[in-house]
Design a protein around this motif. Sequence first.
Motif, short mmCIF file in Angstrom:
data_model
loop_
_atom_site.label_atom_id
_atom_site.label_comp_id
_atom_site.label_asym_id
_atom_site.label_seq_id
_atom_site.Cartn_x
_atom_site.Cartn_y
_atom_site.Cartn_z
N ALA A 81 -20.59 9.03 23.51
CA ALA A 81 -22.00 9.01 23.90
C ALA A 81 -22.37 10.24 24.73
CB ALA A 81 -22.30 7.73 24.69
N VAL A 82 -21.48 10.64 25.63
CA VAL A 82 -21.80 11.77 26.52
C VAL A 82 -21.87 13.08 25.74
CG1 VAL A 82 -20.92 13.18 28.41
CG2 VAL A 82 -20.90 10.70 28.60
N SER A 85 -24.82 13.04 23.34
CA SER A 85 -26.09 13.07 24.06
C SER A 85 -26.37 14.44 24.65
CB SER A 85 -26.08 12.02 25.18
OG SER A 85 -25.96 10.72 24.66
N ILE A 86 -25.33 15.08 25.21
CA ILE A 86 -25.51 16.41 25.79
C ILE A 86 -25.94 17.41 24.74
CG2 ILE A 86 -24.30 18.35 26.86
CD1 ILE A 86 -24.89 16.18 28.85
N ILE A 87 -25.27 17.42 23.59
CA ILE A 87 -25.62 18.35 22.52
C ILE A 87 -27.03 18.07 22.01
CG2 ILE A 87 -25.03 19.10 20.18
CD1 ILE A 87 -22.09 18.50 20.86
N TYR A 88 -27.32 16.80 21.75
CA TYR A 88 -28.64 16.42 21.24
C TYR A 88 -29.74 16.78 22.23
CZ TYR A 88 -32.51 13.14 20.42
OH TYR A 88 -33.74 12.58 20.25
N ALA A 89 -29.58 16.40 23.49
CA ALA A 89 -30.62 16.64 24.49
C ALA A 89 -30.82 18.14 24.74
CB ALA A 89 -30.26 15.93 25.80
N LEU A 161 -23.49 1.72 18.66
CA LEU A 161 -23.94 1.66 20.05
C LEU A 161 -24.10 3.06 20.64
CD1 LEU A 161 -21.77 -1.32 21.38
CD2 LEU A 161 -24.14 -1.36 20.60
N ILE A 162 -23.27 4.00 20.20
CA ILE A 162 -23.42 5.38 20.66
C ILE A 162 -24.76 5.94 20.21
CG2 ILE A 162 -22.56 7.74 20.30
CD1 ILE A 162 -19.73 6.61 20.32
N LEU A 163 -25.18 5.61 18.99
CA LEU A 163 -26.47 6.08 18.49
C LEU A 163 -27.62 5.57 19.37
CD1 LEU A 163 -28.15 7.53 16.38
CD2 LEU A 163 -28.08 5.45 14.97
N ILE A 164 -27.52 4.33 19.82
CA ILE A 164 -28.54 3.78 20.72
C ILE A 164 -28.56 4.56 22.04
CG2 ILE A 164 -29.31 1.73 21.98
CD1 ILE A 164 -27.98 0.02 19.86
N MET A 220 -23.14 12.82 35.46
CA MET A 220 -23.91 11.60 35.65
C MET A 220 -23.91 10.73 34.40
SD MET A 220 -24.61 11.98 38.73
CE MET A 220 -25.54 10.45 38.91
N SER A 221 -23.99 11.37 33.24
CA SER A 221 -23.96 10.62 31.99
C SER A 221 -22.60 9.97 31.77
CB SER A 221 -24.30 11.55 30.82
OG SER A 221 -24.35 10.83 29.61
N MET A 222 -21.53 10.65 32.13
CA MET A 222 -20.19 10.09 31.99
C MET A 222 -20.02 8.86 32.87
SD MET A 222 -17.23 10.17 30.58
CE MET A 222 -17.21 11.77 29.79
N ILE A 223 -20.44 8.95 34.11
CA ILE A 223 -20.31 7.81 35.03
C ILE A 223 -21.14 6.63 34.53
CG2 ILE A 223 -20.81 7.01 37.36
CD1 ILE A 223 -20.18 9.83 38.35
N ASN A 224 -22.36 6.89 34.07
CA ASN A 224 -23.23 5.81 33.60
C ASN A 224 -22.68 5.17 32.33
OD1 ASN A 224 -25.10 6.12 35.66
ND2 ASN A 224 -26.32 7.61 34.54
N ASN A 225 -22.18 5.96 31.40
CA ASN A 225 -21.70 5.40 30.13
C ASN A 225 -20.36 4.70 30.27
OD1 ASN A 225 -23.58 6.08 27.79
ND2 ASN A 225 -23.45 8.05 28.81
N LEU A 226 -19.56 5.10 31.24
CA LEU A 226 -18.33 4.35 31.49
C LEU A 226 -18.63 2.94 31.99
CD1 LEU A 226 -16.01 7.03 33.16
CD2 LEU A 226 -15.58 5.83 31.00
N GLN A 227 -19.77 2.78 32.64
CA GLN A 227 -20.16 1.47 33.17
C GLN A 227 -21.09 0.72 32.22
OE1 GLN A 227 -20.90 1.64 37.66
NE2 GLN A 227 -21.06 3.81 37.13
N VAL A 228 -21.02 1.01 30.94
CA VAL A 228 -21.90 0.38 29.96
C VAL A 228 -21.66 -1.13 29.94
CG1 VAL A 228 -20.23 0.77 28.09
CG2 VAL A 228 -22.65 0.40 27.56
N PHE A 229 -22.76 -1.88 29.90
CA PHE A 229 -22.67 -3.34 29.91
C PHE A 229 -23.70 -4.00 29.00
CE2 PHE A 229 -24.33 -7.33 31.72
CZ PHE A 229 -23.21 -8.14 31.56
N VAL A 230 -24.95 -3.55 29.08
CA VAL A 230 -26.05 -4.25 28.40
C VAL A 230 -25.83 -4.36 26.89
CG1 VAL A 230 -28.51 -4.22 27.90
CG2 VAL A 230 -27.70 -3.70 30.21
#
Length: 295
Positions: A81-82, A85-89, A161-164, A220-230
């Motif tokens: 995801a990271v 997302s980085i490349i896309y953004a 889920l990565i696509l989302i 920041m994206s790495m920390i957030n995506n490691l804590q993925v839950f929803v």
Amino acid sequence: MRITKSHKDNIVAYLCLSPAILGLLFLTIIPIIGVIGISFTNWSGLAEPTFVRFDNYVNIFTEDFFFYKSALVTVYFAFGAVITSIIYAFFISIMLNQRIPARGIIRSIYFIPYIIPVVATNVVWSWLYDCNFGAFNFVINSLGFDKSLFLQGEKTVVPSLILIAVWSTGNLIVIFLAGIQNVPRAYLEAVEIDGGNTWHKFRHVTVPMMTPIIFFNFLMSMINNLQVFVPAQALTKGGPNDSSLFLVYLIYREGFMKNNFGYACAISLVFFVFIAALTGFIFKTSDKWLFYEGK
């Protein structure tokens, strides 16, 4: 006793800082101490806790098959995801920085996914991913290909889920866009004077000047995506066959579904140490590729 002006300033400063200090104390430090204490017990939340020393930590690394599988799935999702997302953004922000019609509206459209409630986003994507009536499978089937399982397939659930996650990176686009707009124009003009083209400006000016922004977004994206839950909670429940059993969902399942709070706290601390070590490693290696204007 006479109070000097400096003492008054110190008192005012501490009074202004007191809400943040109290919040840090009662919402962060004390809960962390509580989690550490509970991790050495077999507390179920319903009975008196029993001190079990390091048994929970030993079980994590010697007996818990789900922990290793969950850790691998979490790392797979986070890095996928990271990086995507980085490349896309980054490239979307470059396009949005061009002089195009309705640029402000288009920028807003790309940012909207980030501000939509996460649960609502996942519900809509579950309809798109539906095996029988989803829009994606309708298009795939119309093109003559077999339908995909998406969230119901062990090999396709994490990429789905990565696509989302990539679709919801409007915040990264905004940060990248702000960074691109602050790239010194003098450097770009110097490349043009030397006969450089668009690629040269991108390679030798834009990317180096954007490395601090890339570093911030990556961390920041790495920390957030490691804590993925929803996504695991709303879409997959950790399935199929634990293929999306992320660590935070495993902690939730152990603590709130199995009432094994002591073991859940132990996993939480192991996970915390892993994220802290990874963050330290990223900071340690950042000097090799970060570029600042003053250097």
